[in-house]
Write a protein that holds these residues in place. Structure first.
Motif, PDB file in Angstrom:
ATOM      1  N   GLU A 255      15.583 -42.796 -35.773  1.00  0.00           N
ATOM      2  CA  GLU A 255      14.828 -42.032 -34.772  1.00  0.00           C
ATOM      3  C   GLU A 255      15.048 -42.618 -33.393  1.00  0.00           C
ATOM      4  O   GLU A 255      15.085 -43.838 -33.208  1.00  0.00           O
ATOM      5  CB  GLU A 255      13.330 -42.026 -35.122  1.00  0.00           C
ATOM      6  N   LEU A 256      15.225 -41.727 -32.422  1.00  0.00           N
ATOM      7  CA  LEU A 256      15.357 -42.130 -31.020  1.00  0.00           C
ATOM      8  C   LEU A 256      14.439 -41.257 -30.182  1.00  0.00           C
ATOM      9  O   LEU A 256      14.458 -40.029 -30.312  1.00  0.00           O
ATOM     10  CB  LEU A 256      16.816 -41.957 -30.563  1.00  0.00           C
ATOM     11  N   ASP A 257      13.605 -41.876 -29.356  1.00  0.00           N
ATOM     12  CA  ASP A 257      12.657 -41.146 -28.504  1.00  0.00           C
ATOM     13  C   ASP A 257      12.841 -41.592 -27.056  1.00  0.00           C
ATOM     14  O   ASP A 257      12.917 -42.789 -26.790  1.00  0.00           O
ATOM     15  CB  ASP A 257      11.205 -41.440 -28.906  1.00  0.00           C
ATOM     16  N   LEU A 258      12.900 -40.637 -26.145  1.00  0.00           N
ATOM     17  CA  LEU A 258      12.999 -40.948 -24.723  1.00  0.00           C
ATOM     18  C   LEU A 258      12.028 -40.051 -23.962  1.00  0.00           C
ATOM     19  O   LEU A 258      11.938 -38.852 -24.276  1.00  0.00           O
ATOM     20  CB  LEU A 258      14.427 -40.677 -24.206  1.00  0.00           C
ATOM     21  N   GLY A 259      11.323 -40.611 -22.987  1.00  0.00           N
ATOM     22  CA  GLY A 259      10.382 -39.762 -22.268  1.00  0.00           C
ATOM     23  C   GLY A 259       9.838 -40.405 -21.012  1.00  0.00           C
ATOM     24  O   GLY A 259      10.196 -41.540 -20.654  1.00  0.00           O
ATOM     25  N   ILE A 260       9.008 -39.655 -20.335  1.00  0.00           N
ATOM     26  CA  ILE A 260       8.307 -40.130 -19.140  1.00  0.00           C
ATOM     27  C   ILE A 260       6.815 -40.052 -19.446  1.00  0.00           C
ATOM     28  O   ILE A 260       6.319 -38.976 -19.812  1.00  0.00           O
ATOM     29  CB  ILE A 260       8.603 -39.235 -17.910  1.00  0.00           C
ATOM     30  N   GLU A 261       6.129 -41.188 -19.343  1.00  0.00           N
ATOM     31  CA  GLU A 261       4.698 -41.203 -19.582  1.00  0.00           C
ATOM     32  C   GLU A 261       4.010 -41.810 -18.369  1.00  0.00           C
ATOM     33  O   GLU A 261       4.351 -42.926 -17.972  1.00  0.00           O
ATOM     34  CB  GLU A 261       4.380 -42.032 -20.842  1.00  0.00           C
ATOM     35  N   ASN A 262       3.103 -41.068 -17.779  1.00  0.00           N
ATOM     36  CA  ASN A 262       2.411 -41.501 -16.556  1.00  0.00           C
ATOM     37  C   ASN A 262       3.397 -41.957 -15.483  1.00  0.00           C
ATOM     38  O   ASN A 262       3.206 -42.987 -14.837  1.00  0.00           O
ATOM     39  CB  ASN A 262       1.416 -42.625 -16.877  1.00  0.00           C
ATOM     40  N   GLY A 263       4.526 -41.219 -15.358  1.00  0.00           N
ATOM     41  CA  GLY A 263       5.516 -41.500 -14.326  1.00  0.00           C
ATOM     42  C   GLY A 263       6.472 -42.630 -14.646  1.00  0.00           C
ATOM     43  O   GLY A 263       7.315 -42.975 -13.824  1.00  0.00           O
ATOM     44  N   LYS A 264       6.349 -43.244 -15.832  1.00  0.00           N
ATOM     45  CA  LYS A 264       7.224 -44.360 -16.169  1.00  0.00           C
ATOM     46  C   LYS A 264       8.098 -43.996 -17.368  1.00  0.00           C
ATOM     47  O   LYS A 264       7.648 -43.306 -18.281  1.00  0.00           O
ATOM     48  CB  LYS A 264       6.394 -45.604 -16.507  1.00  0.00           C
ATOM     49  N   PHE A 265       9.351 -44.500 -17.338  1.00  0.00           N
ATOM     50  CA  PHE A 265      10.281 -44.234 -18.428  1.00  0.00           C
ATOM     51  C   PHE A 265       9.844 -45.016 -19.680  1.00  0.00           C
ATOM     52  O   PHE A 265       9.545 -46.203 -19.608  1.00  0.00           O
ATOM     53  CB  PHE A 265      11.694 -44.658 -18.004  1.00  0.00           C
ATOM     54  N   VAL A 266       9.801 -44.329 -20.816  1.00  0.00           N
ATOM     55  CA  VAL A 266       9.429 -44.989 -22.082  1.00  0.00           C
ATOM     56  C   VAL A 266      10.466 -44.625 -23.142  1.00  0.00           C
ATOM     57  O   VAL A 266      11.110 -43.585 -23.062  1.00  0.00           O
ATOM     58  CB  VAL A 266       8.019 -44.558 -22.559  1.00  0.00           C
ATOM     59  N   TRP A 267      10.617 -45.489 -24.127  1.00  0.00           N
ATOM     60  CA  TRP A 267      11.595 -45.231 -25.182  1.00  0.00           C
ATOM     61  C   TRP A 267      11.091 -45.788 -26.515  1.00  0.00           C
ATOM     62  O   TRP A 267      10.164 -46.601 -26.566  1.00  0.00           O
ATOM     63  CB  TRP A 267      12.948 -45.849 -24.839  1.00  0.00           C
ATOM     64  N   GLY A 268      11.720 -45.314 -27.571  1.00  0.00           N
ATOM     65  CA  GLY A 268      11.399 -45.817 -28.905  1.00  0.00           C
ATOM     66  C   GLY A 268      12.610 -45.636 -29.793  1.00  0.00           C
ATOM     67  O   GLY A 268      13.364 -44.662 -29.639  1.00  0.00           O
ATOM     68  N   VAL A 269      12.834 -46.571 -30.689  1.00  0.00           N
ATOM     69  CA  VAL A 269      13.974 -46.460 -31.605  1.00  0.00           C
ATOM     70  C   VAL A 269      13.589 -47.102 -32.932  1.00  0.00           C
ATOM     71  O   VAL A 269      12.828 -48.076 -32.964  1.00  0.00           O
ATOM     72  CB  VAL A 269      15.241 -47.123 -30.984  1.00  0.00           C
ATOM     73  N   SER A 270      14.047 -46.529 -34.037  1.00  0.00           N
ATOM     74  CA  SER A 270      13.758 -47.138 -35.343  1.00  0.00           C
ATOM     75  C   SER A 270      14.795 -46.703 -36.370  1.00  0.00           C
ATOM     76  O   SER A 270      15.441 -45.664 -36.219  1.00  0.00           O
ATOM     77  CB  SER A 270      12.355 -46.747 -35.826  1.00  0.00           C
ATOM     78  N   ASP A 271      14.948 -47.535 -37.389  1.00  0.00           N
ATOM     79  CA  ASP A 271      15.822 -47.199 -38.516  1.00  0.00           C
ATOM     80  C   ASP A 271      15.075 -47.581 -39.793  1.00  0.00           C
ATOM     81  O   ASP A 271      14.566 -48.694 -39.910  1.00  0.00           O
ATOM     82  CB  ASP A 271      17.141 -47.969 -38.419  1.00  0.00           C
ATOM     83  N   GLN A 272      15.002 -46.637 -40.714  1.00  0.00           N
ATOM     84  CA  GLN A 272      14.202 -46.838 -41.930  1.00  0.00           C
ATOM     85  C   GLN A 272      15.124 -46.760 -43.152  1.00  0.00           C
ATOM     86  O   GLN A 272      15.892 -45.810 -43.282  1.00  0.00           O
ATOM     87  CB  GLN A 272      13.155 -45.723 -41.995  1.00  0.00           C
ATOM     88  N   PHE A 273      15.056 -47.785 -44.007  1.00  0.00           N
ATOM     89  CA  PHE A 273      15.931 -47.797 -45.190  1.00  0.00           C
ATOM     90  C   PHE A 273      15.235 -48.535 -46.329  1.00  0.00           C
ATOM     91  O   PHE A 273      14.218 -49.199 -46.132  1.00  0.00           O
ATOM     92  CB  PHE A 273      17.277 -48.445 -44.861  1.00  0.00           C
ATOM     93  N   LYS A 274      15.788 -48.401 -47.523  1.00  0.00           N
ATOM     94  CA  LYS A 274      15.228 -49.052 -48.713  1.00  0.00           C
ATOM     95  C   LYS A 274      15.945 -50.365 -48.973  1.00  0.00           C
ATOM     96  O   LYS A 274      17.168 -50.448 -48.834  1.00  0.00           O
ATOM     97  CB  LYS A 274      15.416 -48.144 -49.931  1.00  0.00           C
ATOM     98  N   PHE A 275      15.203 -51.392 -49.371  1.00  0.00           N
ATOM     99  CA  PHE A 275      15.792 -52.653 -49.797  1.00  0.00           C
ATOM    100  C   PHE A 275      15.035 -53.092 -51.054  1.00  0.00           C
ATOM    101  O   PHE A 275      13.882 -53.481 -50.962  1.00  0.00           O
ATOM    102  CB  PHE A 275      15.688 -53.704 -48.681  1.00  0.00           C
ATOM    103  N   HIS A 276      15.679 -52.966 -52.200  1.00  0.00           N
ATOM    104  CA  HIS A 276      15.020 -53.154 -53.494  1.00  0.00           C
ATOM    105  C   HIS A 276      13.782 -52.256 -53.551  1.00  0.00           C
ATOM    106  O   HIS A 276      13.904 -51.058 -53.334  1.00  0.00           O
ATOM    107  CB  HIS A 276      14.700 -54.641 -53.732  1.00  0.00           C
ATOM    108  N   ASP A 277      12.585 -52.811 -53.798  1.00  0.00           N
ATOM    109  CA  ASP A 277      11.392 -51.970 -53.877  1.00  0.00           C
ATOM    110  C   ASP A 277      10.710 -51.799 -52.525  1.00  0.00           C
ATOM    111  O   ASP A 277       9.648 -51.188 -52.448  1.00  0.00           O
ATOM    112  CB  ASP A 277      10.378 -52.573 -54.866  1.00  0.00           C
ATOM    113  N   TRP A 278      11.289 -52.387 -51.490  1.00  0.00           N
ATOM    114  CA  TRP A 278      10.636 -52.372 -50.185  1.00  0.00           C
ATOM    115  C   TRP A 278      11.243 -51.316 -49.274  1.00  0.00           C
ATOM    116  O   TRP A 278      12.443 -51.067 -49.321  1.00  0.00           O
ATOM    117  CB  TRP A 278      10.771 -53.741 -49.514  1.00  0.00           C
ATOM    118  N   GLU A 279      10.400 -50.721 -48.473  1.00  0.00           N
ATOM    119  CA  GLU A 279      10.873 -49.826 -47.432  1.00  0.00           C
ATOM    120  C   GLU A 279      10.866 -50.632 -46.131  1.00  0.00           C
ATOM    121  O   GLU A 279       9.812 -51.153 -45.742  1.00  0.00           O
ATOM    122  CB  GLU A 279       9.912 -48.643 -47.330  1.00  0.00           C
TER     123      GLU A 279
END
Lengths: 156, 469
Positions: free
Chosen positions: B47-71
Motif C-alpha cells: 500500500e502507498l498513500d500520498l496526500g495533503i493534510e492541514n496543508g502539509k504533505f503526508v505519506w504512508g507505505v506498507s507491505d504485508q506478507f506471511k511468515f510461518h504462522d505470523w502475518e
C-alpha cells in the motif's frame, strides 16, 4: 499414483482457491402475491479472476435428511445471470425471482467457482451451496418443509 | 490532486499485481485530500498513500506478507485499542507481527509511533516517538474473553486489562488501567431477556485533543408488534440529557416521535413521517417543536444499484456545544454512485461541536495482465431467453463449456445447458469460447453455429457440438 499426484496438485493449488464466498448461506423468504425477490452475493477475495456458475436444485428432506434433486416445474425460478466472471477482489450480486405452486417450498443454489482455463492437468472447482426457503406467514416454515417429504412427491 | 494521483499511479507496482485498488478523495471535514493504491500480489499486499493534510504533505507505505504462522506488516500499521469506550488509535511505523488462531490473537509492534490519520481514501501517519507494544485477545471459555494491551508511545504509557462476556441474553464489557497516562475505567452492559426487550448501560472515557471526557449513559427499548418504544439518559461534560420516543410502522408508512430534554435548555420534540413510495423511493417529513417554535422540513431518497442518495435530518447529542442545547438536528446528505465498478461517495457529517462538513471520495480497481476484463452486470431479471445445450460428437452433454452472447458469457451446467436472460428481445453476437471453458483441454467446434442469436419468450434451443482437438 495418479490419485496421489492429483492430491499433491490440489494441495499446492488450494491456497489460490480458498478465497471465494457467498451470502446468505440460508435465507427464509416470505412469499407474496407476485414473485418473491432476493439476491445472492458472490465474493472473489482472491487475486485471480474467477468464473462462477450458478446451478439451482430443489431441496428436499427425507426423515430430516436433506437431499437435492433437479428443479421441477413446481418451482418457477429466474436468475438474472447463471454465469459470472468475477474480477479479483470484487463481488457480484445475482438477482433471484421465485414463485412456487405449493407453499412452503425450498431450493438450493450451488455456486461453482473456478479459475482460468487450463490446457492440461486438472481443473479445480469450489462448490458453495446456499439454501432458500419460500414460506407463507405460518410459523415454523423450515420445520414444516423438513417434516413433509410428501409435499415434494406431489410436485414431481 | 491530479498530480498526486499521477504520482501514485507512477510509483505503484503496476504489472505483477493482479488487482490494484485506487482510492482518491477530498474532504472539508478531514481538511485533507489524497490518493492511495493497494496492490494485491499472490503472496503479499503493498500500500502507498500520498496526500495533503492541514496543508502539509503526508505519506504512508506498507507491505504485508506471511511468515510461518505470523502475518508481518513492514511499514505503517494502524493500532487501535479495542477496549470499551477507549478512543485511542495511533500508527506504528516499523515492524508489526500478528498471530491469530481460533482462541488467541497476539499483536507485537516495534518502531516509530505517532498520530494516525485514516479516512476512507487515505491512511498516513506523523511519527515522532519510539513506540512498542504487545496486545493480547484470549478466549477463556465459550462466553468469556480476556484482553490486555501494554503500549509505550514516547512518554505516554497505556496498560489496560479487560474482560467481556457474551451470551444470547447478556453482553458485558469491563476494562481498567491507564490510558495515555490517565486513569481509565470503562464498562458496558446490555441485557436482552426476550427478543422484544433490550436494556443497556455504559460508562466510557474518551480522549478528545488530550481532554478526558467521561460519558455515562443508560437506555431501554421495547418492541411490540409494529410499534417500538425507547428511552435513554446521558451524562457528559457536566451536562445531562434525556430522550424518550416511539415508532410505529404501518405498511409503507413509518411514524415516529422523540422527546428530548437537557437541563436548562427548552424541551424539544422531533417527529418524522416516512413513506416508502416504491421499492426505490422514500419520502420523509420532519417536524421540530422547540421553545414554542414549530418547523417543518422535507427529505427523501432514491436507491438503485447505480445511484443512491438520501437527504434527511438526524438528531445528534453534542456534549461539546457551548450555550446551545446538546440535542441538535442536522441536515445529512449522502450520495453514492456505482458505475462499472467505480464507486463514488459524497456526503455531509456533523462534528461534535455542531459544525457541518462535507466529504467526497471514490475507489476503483485496475487489473493486471492475468485478470479478466470488466463484464457488465445485469441489474434486473430479464424475461427474454437465449437457451441452448452443448454436447460432444458422441451426443454426450458437456458441463463447463462456455459461449459468449454479446458481451456476456454463459457456461453449461451439469446437463450441458446454458441460459442467458435479456430484458429486451434483441439480437446478440454468438460464439463458442474454448479459451474460457471450465474443463481443461483443447476443444474445437464441430459443424456450424449461428453468428447471431435473438432472445425470445420461448426461444428455440441452440445446439452446439464440440470435440477435443
Amino acid at each position: 499414483m495418479r490419485y496421489v499426484a492429483a492430491l499433491i496438485l490440489f494441495v499446492s493449488l488450494a491456497p489460490r482457491s480458498y478465497s471465494q464466498g457467498i451470502s446468505p448461506l440460508v435465507s427464509e423468504l416470505k412469499a407474496g402475491k407476485k414473485d418473491t425477490k432476493t439476491a445472492i452475493h458472490l465474493i472473489n477475495a482472491s487475486v485471480f479472476p474467477l468464473t462462477a456458475v450458478l446451478e439451482p436444485h430443489r431441496l428436499t428432506f427425507d426423515r430430516g435428511k436433506a437431499s437435492i434433486l433437479p428443479l421441477d416445474s413446481g418451482i418457477h425460478l429466474k436468475l438474472s445471470e447463471t454465469t459470472l466472471k468475477i474480477p479479483p477482489k470484487q463481488t457480484r450480486d445475482v438477482l433471484i425471482s421465485v414463485s412456487c405452486d405449493i407453499l412452503p417450498c425450498a431450493f438450493t443454489l450451488t455456486s461453482i467457482f473456478q479459475g482460468a482455463h487450463t490446457l492440461d492437468g486438472i481443473g479445480i472447482r469450489v462448490s458453495l451451496g446456499s439454501a432458500y426457503y419460500v414460506c407463507t406467514r405460518q410459523k415454523g416454515c423450515r420445520d414444516l418443509i423438513m417434516q413433509q417429504p410428501t409435499l415434494v412427491a406431489q410436485n414431481q | 490532486m491530479k498530480r498526486l494521483l499521477a504520482l501514485v499511479l507512477f510509483i505503484a507496482p503496476p504489472l505483477p499485481a493482479q488487482a490494484i485498488n485506487i482510492r482518491a478523495g477530498a474532504s472539508d471535514l478531514y481538511n485533507s485530500d489524497g490518493v492511495s493504491a493497494i496492490a494485491y500480489f499472490t503472496d503479499h499486499i503493498s500500500e502507498l498513500d500520498l496526500g495533503i493534510e492541514n496543508g502539509k504533505f503526508v505519506w504512508g507505505v506498507s507491505d504485508q506478507f506471511k511468515f510461518h504462522d505470523w502475518e508481518i506488516i513492514a511499514g505503517d500499521k494502524p493500532i487501535y485499542i479495542a477496549q470499551p469506550g477507549a478512543g485511542l488509535g495511533f500508527v506504528s511505523r516499523g515492524l508489526t507481527a500478528v498471530k491469530k488462531d481460533d482462541k488467541r490473537t497476539i499483536t507485537i509492534f516495534l518502531g516509530m509511533s505517532g498520530t494516525l490519520f485514516s479516512v476512507p481514501y487515505l491512511t498516513t501517519a506523523r511519527t515522532a516517538n519510539l513506540g512498542a507494544g504487545i496486545m493480547l485477545r484470549q478466549a477463556l471459555t465459550k462466553h468469556w474473553d480476556f484482553t490486555n494491551d501494554d503500549i509505550v508511545d514516547g512518554g505516554q504509557k497505556t496498560a489496560i486489562a479487560g474482560v467481556d462476556y457474551t451470551s444470547q441474553k447478556l453482553m458485558f464489557e469491563g476494562a481498567a488501567g491507564v490510558l495515555a497516562n490517565k486513569r481509565y475505567l470503562a464498562g458496558q452492559i446490555d441485557y436482552h431477556p426476550v427478543h422484544y426487550v433490550d436494556a443497556n448501560a455504559a460508562h466510557a472515557t474518551y480522549l478528545v485533543d488530550g481532554r478526558q471526557i467521561n460519558v455515562d449513559s443508560a437506555g431501554a427499548a421495547v418492541t411490540v408488534g409494529p410499534a417500538s418504544f425507547h428511552a435513554s439518559t446521558f451524562y457528559a461534560n457536566n451536562l445531562s440529557g434525556q430522550a424518550a420516543g416511539g415508532d410505529l410502522r404501518i405498511g409503507p408508512v413509518d411514524v415516529g416521535t422523540d422527546y428530548l430534554h437537557s437541563g436548562k435548555f427548552p424541551d424539544s420534540y422531533f417527529s418524522h413521517v416516512t413513506e416508502q413510495v416504491t421499492q426505490r423511493i422514500h419520502l420523509s417529513q420532519f417536524i421540530t417543536t422547540s421553545a414554542g417554535r414549530i418547523s417543518v422540513n422535507y427529505g427523501g431518497g432514491y436507491t438503485s444499484n447505480a445511484i443512491s442518495f438520501d437527504v434527511g435530518y438526524s438528531t445528534y447529542f453534542m456534549p461539546l456545544l457551548v450555550a446551545r442545547s446538546p440535542f441538535q438536528q442536522a441536515l445529512v446528505v449522502q450520495i453514492g454512485l456505482n458505475i462499472k465498478g467505480l464507486s463514488v461517495h459524497t456526503g455531509t457529517n456533523v462534528l461534535p461541536t455542531g459544525g457541518v462538513k462535507w466529504s467526497v471520495y471514490g475507489n476503483d480497481f485496475v487489473y493486471g495482465p492475468l485478470a479478466s476484463s470488466r463484464m457488465p452486470q445485469d441489474r434486473s431479471v430479464g424475461k427474454y431467453l437465449i437457451r441452448g445445450f452443448v454436447q460432444d460428437d458422441h451426443g454426450v452433454p458437456i458441463e463447463g463449456a462456455c459461449v459468449e452472447i454479446g458481451k456476456a458469457i454463459a457456461c453449461t451446467n451439469e446437463q450441458g445447458e446454458f441460459t442467458q436472460r435479456e430484458t429486451k428481445p434483441r439480437s446478440a453476437t454468438f460464439r463458442v469460447v474454448p479459451e474460457d471453458f471450465l474443463m481443461p483441454g483443447r476443444w474445437e467446434v464441430v459443424g456450424g453455429i449461428p453468428a447471431t442469436v435473438t432472445a425470445a419468450l420461448d426461444p428455440q434451443l441452440l445446439c452446439v457440438t464440440i470435440r477435443r482437438k
